[in-house]
Design a protein around this motif. Sequence first.
Motif, PDB file in Angstrom:
ATOM      1  N   ALA A  70       0.828  -1.209   0.000  1.00  0.00           N
ATOM      2  CA  ALA A  70       0.000   0.000   0.000  1.00  0.00           C
ATOM      3  C   ALA A  70       0.861   1.257   0.000  1.00  0.00           C
ATOM      4  CB  ALA A  70      -0.934  -0.006   1.211  1.00  0.00           C
TER       5      ALA A  70
ATOM      6  N   PHE B  45       2.514   1.421  -3.705  1.00  0.00           N
ATOM      7  CA  PHE B  45       1.727   1.609  -4.916  1.00  0.00           C
ATOM      8  C   PHE B  45       0.485   2.480  -4.759  1.00  0.00           C
ATOM      9  CE2 PHE B  45       3.963  -2.484  -5.539  1.00  0.00           C
ATOM     10  CZ  PHE B  45       4.707  -2.116  -6.651  1.00  0.00           C
ATOM     11  N   THR B  46       0.160   2.935  -3.560  1.00  0.00           N
ATOM     12  CA  THR B  46      -1.030   3.772  -3.374  1.00  0.00           C
ATOM     13  C   THR B  46      -0.696   4.963  -2.481  1.00  0.00           C
ATOM     14  OG1 THR B  46      -1.870   2.739  -1.337  1.00  0.00           O
ATOM     15  CG2 THR B  46      -2.446   1.659  -3.416  1.00  0.00           C
ATOM     16  N   ASP B  47      -1.674   5.826  -2.329  1.00  0.00           N
ATOM     17  CA  ASP B  47      -1.557   6.942  -1.396  1.00  0.00           C
ATOM     18  C   ASP B  47      -2.322   6.669  -0.109  1.00  0.00           C
ATOM     19  OD1 ASP B  47      -0.018   8.415  -3.166  1.00  0.00           O
ATOM     20  OD2 ASP B  47      -1.778   9.292  -4.145  1.00  0.00           O
ATOM     21  N   VAL B  48      -2.860   5.471   0.037  1.00  0.00           N
ATOM     22  CA  VAL B  48      -3.657   5.127   1.205  1.00  0.00           C
ATOM     23  C   VAL B  48      -2.800   5.133   2.466  1.00  0.00           C
ATOM     24  CG1 VAL B  48      -5.039   3.293   2.276  1.00  0.00           C
ATOM     25  CG2 VAL B  48      -5.290   3.801  -0.148  1.00  0.00           C
TER      26      VAL B  48
END
Length: 199
Positions: free
Chosen positions: A27, A30-33
Motif C-alpha cells: 500500500a 503503490f497507493t496513497d492510502v
Amino acid sequence: MEFLVGSGLAAAAGLNAWMPLFLVGLADRFTDVIQLPATWAWLSSDVALWITGILLVVEIVADKVPAIDSVNDALQTVIRPASGGIAFGAGSSSGTLSLDDPASILADGAWIPIAVGIAIALGMHLLKAALRPVANVATFGLAAPLLSTVEDVSAFTLILLAVFVPILAGLLIVALVWIAVTMLRRARRRARAVSEPAA
C-alpha cells in the motif's frame, strides 16, 4: 486512532505474521492510502516485498495442513510477535529504535509502540496456537484448512479495517477473541469426549 490502527495491524500479525507487513508495504509502495514514515519505509522496498510475499505464501500453505500447522505455530511463536511489533510501530507512525545511545531508548519511549504490538500479536498468536491442536484432535484434522482460511480472512479484514475504519478494527479484535475463546472451550470439550473411552 493511531493506537487502533497499530492494534489492528498487530492483531493481524498474531494470525499471520507476514500479511500485515506485505500489505502495508504494498500500500505504501503503490497507493496513497498509507504513507509510511521514513523510518519504516524499508517495508515497501523491493527486497522486503519479495521476502514478505514469499513467506506469506509459505505460511498460508503450511497453515492449512494438519500437524504442519502446529509445527508452523511453534515456529511462529517468536516471528508473529516480532511482526506485530513492527506492524504496530509502522501503523502508529513511531520511529525505529536506535542503539547509538541505549539509554535514550528508555528515555524517549520509542520502544513502547513496539512492545504494545508485540504483546497484542503474542496474545492473538497464543490463542490461535491453543485452539488449533484442540480443534484438529476434535475434528480428526478436518478443521485445519477451514480454521486457517478463517484466520487468513480475519487477518486481511483486520488490516483493511485498521487502515480505513480503525474503530471497527478494535471491535473486530474483541469479537475474534471472544469467538476464539468460545471455540477453544467447545473444542476442548469435544476432544475430551473423543479421547474418553465409551462407557
